[in-house]
Motif scaffolding. Structure first.
Motif, mmCIF file in Angstrom:
data_model
loop_
_atom_site.group_PDB
_atom_site.id
_atom_site.type_symbol
_atom_site.label_atom_id
_atom_site.label_comp_id
_atom_site.label_asym_id
_atom_site.label_seq_id
_atom_site.Cartn_x
_atom_site.Cartn_y
_atom_site.Cartn_z
ATOM 1 N N GLU A 1 0.863 -1.183 0.000
ATOM 2 C CA GLU A 1 0.000 0.000 0.000
ATOM 3 C C GLU A 1 0.898 1.231 0.000
ATOM 4 N N SER A 2 0.629 2.159 -0.879
ATOM 5 C CA SER A 2 1.509 3.292 -1.105
ATOM 6 C C SER A 2 1.478 4.274 0.060
ATOM 7 N N GLU A 3 2.622 4.439 0.726
ATOM 8 C CA GLU A 3 2.716 5.391 1.831
ATOM 9 C C GLU A 3 2.520 6.831 1.360
ATOM 10 N N PRO A 4 3.177 7.273 0.274
ATOM 11 C CA PRO A 4 2.919 8.636 -0.191
ATOM 12 C C PRO A 4 1.458 8.879 -0.562
ATOM 13 N N ARG A 5 0.799 7.873 -1.114
ATOM 14 C CA ARG A 5 -0.608 8.039 -1.481
ATOM 15 C C ARG A 5 -1.480 8.184 -0.246
ATOM 16 N N VAL A 6 -1.137 7.480 0.826
ATOM 17 C CA VAL A 6 -1.892 7.626 2.075
ATOM 18 C C VAL A 6 -1.694 9.022 2.655
ATOM 19 N N VAL A 7 -0.453 9.471 2.687
ATOM 20 C CA VAL A 7 -0.120 10.778 3.265
ATOM 21 C C VAL A 7 -0.708 11.922 2.439
ATOM 22 N N ASP A 8 -0.773 11.753 1.146
ATOM 23 C CA ASP A 8 -1.174 12.823 0.237
ATOM 24 C C ASP A 8 -2.619 12.634 -0.246
ATOM 25 N N ASP A 9 -2.847 11.670 -1.123
ATOM 26 C CA ASP A 9 -4.152 11.503 -1.766
ATOM 27 C C ASP A 9 -5.260 11.147 -0.773
ATOM 28 N N PHE A 10 -4.974 10.219 0.138
ATOM 29 C CA PHE A 10 -6.002 9.798 1.080
ATOM 30 C C PHE A 10 -6.448 10.948 1.972
ATOM 31 N N VAL A 11 -5.493 11.737 2.433
ATOM 32 C CA VAL A 11 -5.847 12.892 3.269
ATOM 33 C C VAL A 11 -6.678 13.896 2.474
ATOM 34 N N ARG A 12 -6.265 14.162 1.242
ATOM 35 C CA ARG A 12 -7.027 15.100 0.404
ATOM 36 C C ARG A 12 -8.456 14.604 0.179
ATOM 37 N N GLU A 13 -8.596 13.318 -0.128
ATOM 38 C CA GLU A 13 -9.923 12.751 -0.370
ATOM 39 C C GLU A 13 -10.752 12.698 0.907
ATOM 40 N N LEU A 14 -10.104 12.471 2.045
ATOM 41 C CA LEU A 14 -10.832 12.448 3.309
ATOM 42 C C LEU A 14 -11.362 13.834 3.657
ATOM 43 N N HIS A 15 -10.553 14.842 3.420
ATOM 44 C CA HIS A 15 -11.013 16.221 3.652
ATOM 45 C C HIS A 15 -12.205 16.540 2.763
ATOM 46 N N ALA A 16 -12.143 16.115 1.506
ATOM 47 C CA ALA A 16 -13.256 16.357 0.578
ATOM 48 C C ALA A 16 -14.503 15.585 1.005
ATOM 49 N N ALA A 17 -14.332 14.337 1.439
ATOM 50 C CA ALA A 17 -15.473 13.530 1.873
ATOM 51 C C ALA A 17 -16.124 14.128 3.118
ATOM 52 N N LEU A 18 -15.309 14.638 4.046
ATOM 53 C CA LEU A 18 -15.848 15.288 5.235
ATOM 54 C C LEU A 18 -16.599 16.568 4.881
ATOM 55 N N THR A 19 -16.068 17.321 3.925
ATOM 56 C CA THR A 19 -16.731 18.546 3.491
ATOM 57 C C THR A 19 -18.102 18.232 2.906
ATOM 58 N N ARG A 20 -18.184 17.184 2.091
ATOM 59 C CA ARG A 20 -19.476 16.768 1.538
ATOM 60 C C ARG A 20 -20.414 16.283 2.639
ATOM 61 N N HIS A 21 -19.882 15.497 3.540
ATOM 62 C CA HIS A 21 -20.702 14.942 4.620
ATOM 63 C C HIS A 21 -21.280 16.042 5.513
ATOM 64 N N ASN A 22 -20.500 17.078 5.767
ATOM 65 C CA ASN A 22 -20.922 18.142 6.680
ATOM 66 C C ASN A 22 -21.768 19.213 6.009
ATOM 67 N N HIS A 23 -21.898 19.156 4.705
ATOM 68 C CA HIS A 23 -22.661 20.160 3.972
ATOM 69 C C HIS A 23 -24.108 20.181 4.475
ATOM 70 N N ASP A 24 -24.609 21.371 4.778
ATOM 71 C CA ASP A 24 -25.975 21.595 5.258
ATOM 72 C C ASP A 24 -26.202 21.107 6.692
ATOM 73 N N ARG A 25 -25.165 20.618 7.347
ATOM 74 C CA ARG A 25 -25.297 20.257 8.753
ATOM 75 C C ARG A 25 -24.902 21.450 9.623
ATOM 76 N N THR A 26 -25.493 21.534 10.792
ATOM 77 C CA THR A 26 -25.116 22.594 11.722
ATOM 78 C C THR A 26 -23.700 22.337 12.229
ATOM 79 N N ASP A 27 -23.074 23.372 12.757
ATOM 80 C CA ASP A 27 -21.715 23.222 13.269
ATOM 81 C C ASP A 27 -21.643 22.122 14.332
ATOM 82 N N GLU A 28 -22.666 22.030 15.167
ATOM 83 C CA GLU A 28 -22.667 21.034 16.235
ATOM 84 C C GLU A 28 -22.756 19.614 15.684
#
Length: 273
Positions: free
Chosen positions: A80-107
């Motif tokens: 499993e690619s270590e650079p891909r985990v450090v780079d791509d996976f983090v980027r995709e996780l941030h994007a997935a969290l942004t989508r998940h939190n869309h229209d949700r309250t801060d809490e």
């Protein structure tokens, strides 16, 4: 190898030893939520991790995963690619969290801390043992990482061990800039090391992480007590930055990781080498 008794893993001296890429993720303020909120956090956690892995072209089916309600520890397979985990996976996780939190309250936002380390992880009778497991667990629960997540207000804060930072970011095996990371001292129980924090979409250097406050992880028994505040941070020795060295535990202490293990295709008891 001796035959296991009643499901126990019995390893001869040196058998099972191996180093693996380790990823630990933990959700912020899980303990503050009511029962239904905790169910939603657990569902959302698995959803965004699966989405991020797929987007980064990583196969989570091959990860040996250990759930803990509000978090997950994963032992990644060889190849499993270590650079891909450090780079791509983090980027995709941030994007997935942004989508998940869309229209949700801060809490209701799902906000995660993530740690990446490369170290020893060995199959044991009730999960995994090894100083690599200890290190990644202490990093994800460290006060500087909690403070970074709280201070920046984003959905994700990431910490890399010195070895991972030196060998992936510094050596330019990722698209990330070294300037995007902030070096912090981490002193959490027996773990004393320097580590490198990054908050996608935010300048981690612009925030007070309270690094003059002694770091005890900000939690009791290794679990999130909801005490994430912008003023929390870690302190301690800079010694061993990038060395991957983790101090030995006190005599008589056995370090193991407990809980349900998802090990698709894995065979426990065999060497990780």
């Amino acid at each position: 190898m001796p035959v296991p008794a009643k499901g126990r893993i019995i390893l001869e001296h040196g058998e099972g030893f191996g180093r693996r890429l380790l990823v630990s993720v933990d959700a912020k303020s899980y303990g503050r939520g009511d029962d239904q909120r905790q169910v939603a956090i657990q569902d959302g956690l698995l959803k965004v991790l699966d989405e991020a892995a797929a987007g980064a072209r990583l196969s989570r089916a091959g990860w040996i995963r250990q759930g803990a309600g509000d978090g997950e520890l994963a032992v990644l397979p060889e190849g499993e690619s270590e650079p891909r985990v450090v780079d791509d996976f983090v980027r995709e996780l941030h994007a997935a969290l942004t989508r998940h939190n869309h229209d949700r309250t801060d809490e209701a936002w799902l906000r995660l801390r993530m740690a990446v380390h490369f170290g020893v992880a060995m199959p044991a009778s009730n999960g995994f043992s090894g100083q690599g497991i200890v290190a990644v667990s202490r990093l994800v629960d460290s006060r500087p990482l909690r403070a970074a997540l709280a201070a920046t207000g984003g959905p994700l804060a990431v910490v890399l061990s010195g070895r991972v930072y030196d060998e992936t970011v510094v050596q330019r095996h990722t698209s990330l800039a070294a300037a995007d990371f902030r070096k912090v001292p981490v002193r959490n129980k027996e773990f004393v090391e320097s580590a490198w924090i990054r908050v996608p979409g935010a300048d981690v250097h612009a925030h007070d992480l309270g690094l003059d406050v002694q770091d005890d992880g900000g939690a009791q028994n290794g679990r999130d007590t909801g005490g994430d505040t912008a003023g929390e941070g870690g302190a301690g020795s800079e010694g061993g930055a990038g060395s991957g060295r983790v101090p030995s535990p006190a005599p008589g202490v056995q370090n193991q990781f407990h809980g349900t293990v998802h090990a698709h295709g894995a065979t426990f008891g065999n060497s990780f080498r």
